[in-house]
Each structure stands twice: as C-alpha cells, then as structure tokens.
Scaffold this active site. Structure first.
Site, mmCIF file in Angstrom:
data_model
loop_
_atom_site.group_PDB
_atom_site.id
_atom_site.type_symbol
_atom_site.label_atom_id
_atom_site.label_comp_id
_atom_site.label_asym_id
_atom_site.label_seq_id
_atom_site.Cartn_x
_atom_site.Cartn_y
_atom_site.Cartn_z
ATOM 1 N N GLY A 1 16.834 6.683 -43.282
ATOM 2 C CA GLY A 1 16.982 7.113 -41.533
ATOM 3 C C GLY A 1 18.108 8.188 -40.836
ATOM 4 O O GLY A 1 19.069 7.892 -42.115
ATOM 5 N N ASN A 2 17.661 8.273 -39.889
ATOM 6 C CA ASN A 2 18.844 8.812 -39.091
ATOM 7 C C ASN A 2 18.756 8.783 -38.347
ATOM 8 O O ASN A 2 18.246 7.400 -36.930
ATOM 9 C CB ASN A 2 18.994 10.631 -38.901
ATOM 10 C CG ASN A 2 17.732 10.933 -38.633
ATOM 11 O OD1 ASN A 2 17.462 11.021 -37.478
ATOM 12 N ND2 ASN A 2 17.184 10.941 -40.159
ATOM 13 N N ARG A 3 19.913 8.714 -37.117
ATOM 14 C CA ARG A 3 20.121 8.465 -35.852
ATOM 15 C C ARG A 3 19.500 9.094 -34.650
ATOM 16 O O ARG A 3 19.117 8.687 -33.628
ATOM 17 C CB ARG A 3 21.548 8.756 -35.062
ATOM 18 C CG ARG A 3 22.739 7.383 -35.894
ATOM 19 C CD ARG A 3 24.307 7.181 -35.525
ATOM 20 N NE ARG A 3 25.573 7.081 -36.494
ATOM 21 C CZ ARG A 3 25.862 6.177 -36.696
ATOM 22 N NH1 ARG A 3 24.700 5.727 -35.652
ATOM 23 N NH2 ARG A 3 26.024 5.249 -37.648
ATOM 24 N N SER A 4 18.780 9.814 -35.021
ATOM 25 C CA SER A 4 17.693 10.587 -33.914
ATOM 26 C C SER A 4 16.883 9.741 -32.599
ATOM 27 O O SER A 4 16.093 9.047 -33.342
ATOM 28 C CB SER A 4 17.734 11.368 -34.536
ATOM 29 O OG SER A 4 16.278 12.278 -33.717
ATOM 30 N N ALA B 1 14.853 15.739 -36.196
ATOM 31 C CA ALA B 1 15.881 15.626 -37.645
ATOM 32 C C ALA B 1 15.369 14.876 -38.677
ATOM 33 O O ALA B 1 15.128 14.172 -39.168
ATOM 34 C CB ALA B 1 17.258 14.346 -36.750
#
Ligand code: CTP
Length: 407
Positions: free
Chosen positions: A212-215, A278
């Site tokens: 995943g990512n931090r968005s 994102a």
C-alpha cells in the site's frame, strides 16, 4: 491564516442570542476576522446577561450594537441588513428562532433578520429538551423551507452539567460552513459530469497483507466535494470509506485493477476526470490464497506492473474531456509533472513535493503547483478543501476559454 479565504472582504452581521454559549461567539468573531471578514456584532438584550458589549466592541470590526434606537443611526437595521453579505446568529436560542420564524421584529437583531436579503445562518444552541420540543422542531423546519441554513447543535456538556444534544457547533465547523456558502455561490461545474478517484490502492499479497501507500484520500475527497458544490454530478471511485453525500455517487474499490475497471467502464462520458488516487505501480504477481506463514521463511515476492489508469485515460481521451493527473514527487517537482503531462496526455498535472512539511500525505493542508500547457500556477499553502476549489475553478475557466465544453 489564508489570504485566499472566500470570507476575505465579506461583511458579516454576527447576531448574539441570550444563551450560555454566547461567550463562544467572541472566538467565532475573531476567527471570521482572521479569515478577512468585516464583522458587525449585534447583541440582543438577553445576550447582555451573559456577555459584555465592551468585549465585542473591542474585538469586532466595529462597535457592537444593542439597540434599534442608537443615536446617530436612525435606521441601523435596514443599513446592516442591506450591507451584509451574510447574517450569522450564534447562539440561536429557541426564543430567537421562534421570533424569526414568526417574523417578529422587536429589537435590532430580529429586525435586521427580517430586513435582510442576505443568506442567514442560525447556529442553534439550547438544552436538549428545548431542542426536541415540537415548537422548536417546527420553527426550524419553517426556517429551512425559507432557505435559512440551520447548523444543528452537537452532543456535549450543557449548562448545569447535563450531557446531551444542545452544545453550539464548534467554531471551526461554523467557519467551514460559512466558507462553503461563499464558495458555493459559483456554479462553475453546473450540469457537468465529473469523475474523481481518491485514496491509495491496496495490492494483496495474501488474505492478510497488502502493498500500500501513505495516501489518506483527503485531497481526492476534497475534489469530489468541491465539484459537487460547484454543481457537478460526481462519481467518486475511492479506496477509503466515504459516506455518500448529495451529488456524489461512490464506488468503493481496493486494488489498481478494480479502480481501472471502475474508471475505464465509464470514463468516456465524463466532462472532467480528476485522477487524485495514489495508484500502486506494482503488485504481487501471485496472491497466496492462504496466509503466508513465518515458519516457511521469508517469501520471495515477484512484482508486476499495475495498469497505468491515467495513461490509459489519456490514450482514449475524447476531445471534450478535461483530464487532470497528479504527481506526488520528492524532488524536481515541476519537471517531473511536465513529463507526466506529456507522457500521459493530460491537460493538467497537480504536483506537490510530499517531503515538504504541511503538504502531501495525511495532513489537511497542501502546497501544489498546477502544471498545464507551457505554464505553471503556484498555489500558496492552503487547506485541501480550498486547494480543490481553486484548482477546479481554474480548470473550469480554462475549459470555457479553450472551448473544450462547447455545448
Ligand atoms: N497513476 C495511475 N495508474 C498507475 C499509477 C499512477 O493512474 N498505475 C496516476 C496517478 O493517479 C496520478 C498520476 O498517475 O494521477 C501520477 O502518478 P505517479 O505515481 O506520480 O506517476 P508514475 O507514472 O508512476 O511516475 P513515476 O513513478 O515515474 O514518478
């Protein structure tokens, strides 16, 4: 404080009713002034039992008024009512609400309310029993039918120590609603169909884990809300929970593939697409159907690229569609954004440096540069809601000037 608040230069009459929450209107007045509004305080007779005229005179944009009969100004109510861009009543007591609903004009504030054509916002605060009384419920319904904005009380500690619904809404939320009233006066996207994506995608590794990512999805959601306020019919394809609002149709997805399918199914029919999500660039080639066990040793993950949704949209973009991409960078922001503008055939790229403080992931503010054609518009640090408003009004104006939406 932001220079770009829609409250800048607006004249607001702040009516203060006779309730214990009257002390909070001092803070509210200051916040409105911080946003650049000119605030004229008008105190009811009852409010003077809770707060002092001097406080409002000392801190307001002009002296507080308490009477219809002030020397030197024979008709303060019509003048105040005519000049106001907005009349705000906080706290609005059961008594004030009843008098306004009945059209009673017995003192300066009630007379101003009856004499004005400006939008009126009533911030209700009273004891739970009063708030729930059928007379108050009916009066509120009457006012709403007439177009008055009633901000309902919150749950909290009330005078006398009781806990229940009745507490004045927070200063921040009142200011936000008022900003939206002024912002919403533009219907720049009226009748347009807008698609917005928001949030970071999650690419499964096994039933428990994902890449995943931090968005947080905040900026994308702000775009969806702003587009709806500007009159658009909005579809929001989103990876984070979002309680639907009027004008916004939500499609929840998780992975890049799901987002690609949701978006590509319908993309051609939109006047504007804002690709704020994102999207993970890579996913695990294989998804284990069962949890990967530590005892089996460190797994070797083989990655493969996800579909580039924005590039696909750029390749099938109809002539009458405006495509907005994003670029979250950690350096060389404008050059990278310009490269994406060209490579993915977008009309705009909203670029930011996610390493900067107060910008990017998780926070409520952002600092962005809008890259288009061979220009760039650098916007000041601002909250994500205002960034969305500013970008959308700019894009709508650009589309109008360039005849993209020539219908
Ligand atoms: N994007 C997309 N699909 C992907 C990856 C990105 O639609 N698989 C979109 C994003 O929603 C955003 C834009 O492309 O609007 C830019 O994303 P970014 O990850 O910064 O671009 P990349 O093409 O991945 O560029 P790079 O990795 O070279 O920075």
């Amino acid at each position: 404080m932001s220079n770009s608040s829609p409250l800048r230069g607006k004249r607001i009459v702040l009516g203060v009713g006779g309730g214990i929450a009257a002390y909070k209107s001092v803070e509210l007045m200051r916040r409105l002034m911080d946003c650049g509004a000119f605030v004229s305080p008008v105190l009811t007779k009852a409010s003077l039992r809770f707060v002092g005229e001097t406080t409002f005179s000392a801190l307001g944009s002009e002296s507080a008024r308490t009477s219809l009969w002030d020397a030197g100004d024979p008709i303060p109510h019509t003048r105040l009512g005519q000049q106001a861009d907005l009349v705000l009543v906080a706290p609005a007591t059961a008594d004030l609400i009843a008098r306004y609903a009945a059209g009673i004009a017995d003192e300066l504030l009630t007379t101003t309310l009856v004499a004005t054509n400006a939008p009126v916002v009533m911030v209700a605060a009273m004891h739970t029993e009063m708030w729930q009384h059928p007379s108050v419920v009916e009066n509120i319904a009457t006012l709403r039918r007439r177009g008055v904005v009633v901000i309902e009380p919150e749950i909290g500690r009330l005078a006398g120590g009781d806990i229940g619904v009745g507490r004045l809404a927070s200063t921040g939320s009142v200011v936000e609603i008022i900003e939206e009233i002024f912002d919403g006066s533009t219907r720049a996207l009226s009748g347009r169909k807008v698609l917005v994506t928001a949030g970071g995608t999650r690419e499964a590794i096994d039933p428990v884990r994902y890449i995943g990512n931090r968005s947080s999805g905040k900026q994308g959601i702000a775009f969806a809300k702003a587009a709806a306020r500007y009159g658009a019919e909005v579809t929001l394809v989103c990876t984070v929970p979002f309680e639907s609002e009027p004008g916004i149709n939500v499609i929840e997805v998780e992975s890049a593939q799901e987002m690609f399918e949701a978006v590509s199914d319908a993309a051609g029919g939109f006047d504007l697409v804002v690709m704020a999500a994102a999207v993970a660039d890579f996913r695990s080639k294989e998804i284990s159907p069962t949890k990967i066990k530590k005892s089996h040793g460190a797994p070797q993950l083989v990655l493969e690229p996800t579909p580039d949704i924005l590039a696909y949209l750029g390749s099938v973009k109809p002539k009458n569609q405006v495509l907005v991409g994003f670029a979250a960078e950690t350096g060389g922001v404008e050059a990278e954004a310009r490269r994406k503008l060209k490579d993915k055939n977008t009309d705009f790229v909203v670029a930011n440096n996610v390493l900067e403080q107060d910008a990017g992931f998780g926070v409520d503010t952002n600092r962005v540069t809008l890259v288009f054609e061979d220009s760039a518009l650098v916007l000041d640090l601002d909250d994500k809601r205002r960034i969305a408003n500013r970008v959308l009004s700019f894009v709508a104006e650009w589309a109008g000037k360039n005849g993209v939406w020539s219908d």
